[in-house]
Design a protein around this motif. Structure first.
Motif, PDB file in Angstrom:
ATOM      1  N   UNK A  88       0.853  -1.187   0.000  1.00  0.00           N
ATOM      2  CA  UNK A  88       0.000   0.000   0.000  1.00  0.00           C
ATOM      3  C   UNK A  88       0.890   1.237   0.000  1.00  0.00           C
ATOM      4  N   UNK A  89       0.317   2.355  -0.417  1.00  0.00           N
ATOM      5  CA  UNK A  89       1.075   3.605  -0.405  1.00  0.00           C
ATOM      6  C   UNK A  89       2.116   3.627  -1.507  1.00  0.00           C
ATOM      7  N   UNK A  90       3.210   4.276  -1.230  1.00  0.00           N
ATOM      8  CA  UNK A  90       4.280   4.451  -2.224  1.00  0.00           C
ATOM      9  C   UNK A  90       4.812   5.849  -2.056  1.00  0.00           C
ATOM     10  N   UNK A  91       3.949   6.817  -2.325  1.00  0.00           N
ATOM     11  CA  UNK A  91       4.304   8.214  -2.075  1.00  0.00           C
ATOM     12  C   UNK A  91       3.746   8.672  -0.727  1.00  0.00           C
ATOM     13  N   UNK A  92       2.546   8.189  -0.399  1.00  0.00           N
ATOM     14  CA  UNK A  92       1.965   8.556   0.898  1.00  0.00           C
ATOM     15  C   UNK A  92       1.686   7.277   1.675  1.00  0.00           C
ATOM     16  N   UNK A  93       1.736   7.392   2.994  1.00  0.00           N
ATOM     17  CA  UNK A  93       1.368   6.249   3.823  1.00  0.00           C
ATOM     18  C   UNK A  93       1.100   6.748   5.230  1.00  0.00           C
ATOM     19  N   UNK A  94       0.678   5.829   6.098  1.00  0.00           N
ATOM     20  CA  UNK A  94       0.423   6.235   7.482  1.00  0.00           C
ATOM     21  C   UNK A  94       1.713   6.546   8.219  1.00  0.00           C
TER      22      UNK A  94
ATOM     23  N   UNK B 160       9.965   7.832  -0.304  1.00  0.00           N
ATOM     24  CA  UNK B 160       9.309   6.553  -0.610  1.00  0.00           C
ATOM     25  C   UNK B 160       8.666   6.006   0.660  1.00  0.00           C
ATOM     26  N   UNK B 161       7.396   5.744   0.596  1.00  0.00           N
ATOM     27  CA  UNK B 161       6.646   5.287   1.764  1.00  0.00           C
ATOM     28  C   UNK B 161       5.737   4.135   1.370  1.00  0.00           C
ATOM     29  N   UNK B 162       6.293   2.957   1.367  1.00  0.00           N
ATOM     30  CA  UNK B 162       5.452   1.783   1.085  1.00  0.00           C
ATOM     31  C   UNK B 162       5.041   1.156   2.412  1.00  0.00           C
ATOM     32  N   UNK B 163       3.757   0.968   2.565  1.00  0.00           N
ATOM     33  CA  UNK B 163       3.241   0.392   3.805  1.00  0.00           C
ATOM     34  C   UNK B 163       3.029  -1.099   3.597  1.00  0.00           C
TER      35      UNK B 163
END
Ligand code: FES
Length: 437
Positions: free
Chosen positions: A269-275, A304-307
């Motif tokens: 989930x995410x990639x550019x945005x995440x929790x 990079x923000x992969x959840x």
């Protein structure tokens, strides 16, 4: 009953799966043969076996194995099964040894699993016994590969190599290493263990289920909001709040995060945005990163923000939090989840402390979030015994995937796409041919 391929195929449809995939003992045993033997399954990180003779013992599916470094620095993954009468050779979770010795009749093994000594050799003379015969060794797992320190093994001789299997999931591992000012990471301490009363797939599916947090974890968000509302004017929130609060984010937030899937059942989930996107800076860290990468690349790496990148069937990794979780199936209704923590070598200790705090707050059996999930898995495991409805639904945003880039398909974050993708991989493993079953 012996299942045939048609029986397996009938369990998965485009928008639903049969409840048997979670509760049927025969399906579970077949998964151990067909999914967990065929796939590349995470075994350990090379930093867990730093010196010659260092080893960890673990499992691939339900099979006990040992990962060990030999004197020439090679890492082996061998079955933790004596070549004599089958005793588990080591019971230690980790250690250092010049050789392995079975506690029953004393057969001893070299670090590559070959048989070294059988006591009282005279009894084997003229019997046809040949100690070079691999049937008497701690057998080697068919294939072992290492992607940037992460060691995976597959129990079949042929198939795609590890890099092809990982595909775009490699970018998450690359990012974790890029976040270390030295480019190196190491596992710290032992795993946080959490026994789950559920089938392994319930845990794996939940990792990219973007529609449950606002219900399952509602109490967590509410408690955080209440706490923040009671802070005196101008007071800073406690650092734990920035970890816990995003679990109460809205449907829209999770939708915008998006979910991406790739071949072999992997997803994130995410990639550019995440929790994890709004964590505060750790003093001194960015300077070290800029010294290594320069300003532009530092920005890219930290953006990079992969959840929960999920490498099906067993492994999940976050990039902004340096922790992995590994599913170890125990039985059709029991799964051990291990959480391991990484130190980014060269980074301030505060980053490691934040990762451990994250696990305490989110992944531990005594945390604020993990037991919410555990409760739902246990309820599903119990109620799916009911024959009142044979099917589990996967309709959300079916047929409305948005972007395809190469092998990666993307959809809104509350889509069931990652689960549908996992079941296509599951079918490919499960409904094709024999694997020593
Ligand atoms: Fe291991 Fe006999 S079972 S030496």
């Amino acid at each position: 009953m012996r299942l045939i391929d048609a029986d397996i195929r009938a369990l998965v449809e485009a928008d639903r799966v049969h409840r048997k995939v979670y509760v049927d003992e025969e399906i579970f045993q077949l998964e151990m043969q067909r999914v967990w033997k065929r796939a590349w399954v995470f075994v350990g990180h090379e930093s867990q076996v730093k010196e010659a003779g260092s080893f960890i013992s673990t499992t691939i599916g339900t099979e006990p194995v040992v990962m060990v470094r030999d004197k020439s620095n090679e890492i082996h993954v061998i079955y933790n099964r004596c070549g004599h009468k089958g005793a588990k050779v080591t019971n230690k979770p980790c250690g250092k040894t010049p050789m392995f010795r079975c506690p029953y009749h004393g057969w001893s093994y070299n670090l590559d699993g070959t048989l070294n000594v059988t006591p009282h050799k005279v009894g084997y003379e003229d019997t046809g016994f040949d100690k070079s015969d691999t049937r008497f060794h701690m057998g080697k797992v068919a294939r072992v590969e290492n992607y940037r320190g992460f060691v995976f093994a597959s129990q079949i001789k042929e198939g795609v190599n590890l890099e092809e299997f990982l595909g775009d999931a490699k970018a998450t591992i690359d990012n974790v290493l890029d976040r270390a000012p030295t480019g190196q990471i190491e596992i710290v301490g032992q795993a946080l263990l959490y026994m789950h009363d559920c089938n392994w797939k319930m845990f794996i599916e939940n990792l990219n289920d973007g529609v449950h947090p606002m219900v399952t974890h509602a109490s967590v968000g509410d408690a955080c909001r209440k706490l923040l509302g009671q802070l005196p004017e101008g007071a800073s929130p406690p650092p734990e709040a920035e970890i816990v609060f995003p679990f109460g984010s809205s449907y829209e937030f999770f939708d915008d995060m998006g979910v991406s899937v790739m071949p072999y059942g992997h997803s994130y989930m995410g990639g550019q945005s995440s929790i994890h996107q709004d964590y505060s800076d750790v003093e001194g860290y960015r300077d070290k990163m800029v010294a290594r990468h320069g300003e532009e690349k530092t920005q890219q790496v930290l953006a990079q923000n992969r959840h929960n990148t999920t490498i099906y069937p067993s492994f999940t990794i976050k990039d902004a939090i340096q922790a992995i979780r590994v599913a170890r199936p125990i039985a059709v209704n029991k799964t051990l989840v291990e959480t391991w923590h990484f130190r980014l070598i060269g980074a301030p200790d505060a980053l490691l402390h934040r990762t451990i705090t994250y696990s305490r707050l989110i992944n531990s059996p005594a945390s604020m979030v993990g037991p919410d999930d555990w409760n739902c898995y246990a309820r599903m495991q119990e109620a799916l015994k009911s024959s009142s409805n044979d099917w589990v639904d996967l309709h959300r945003y079916l047929g409305r995937e948005e972007i395809r880039e190469g092998d990666v398909t993307r959809a809104r974050g509350t889509s069931d796409l990652s689960m549908r993708n996992q079941y296509q991989a599951w079918l490919t493993y499960m409904a094709s041919g024999n694997c020593d079953e």
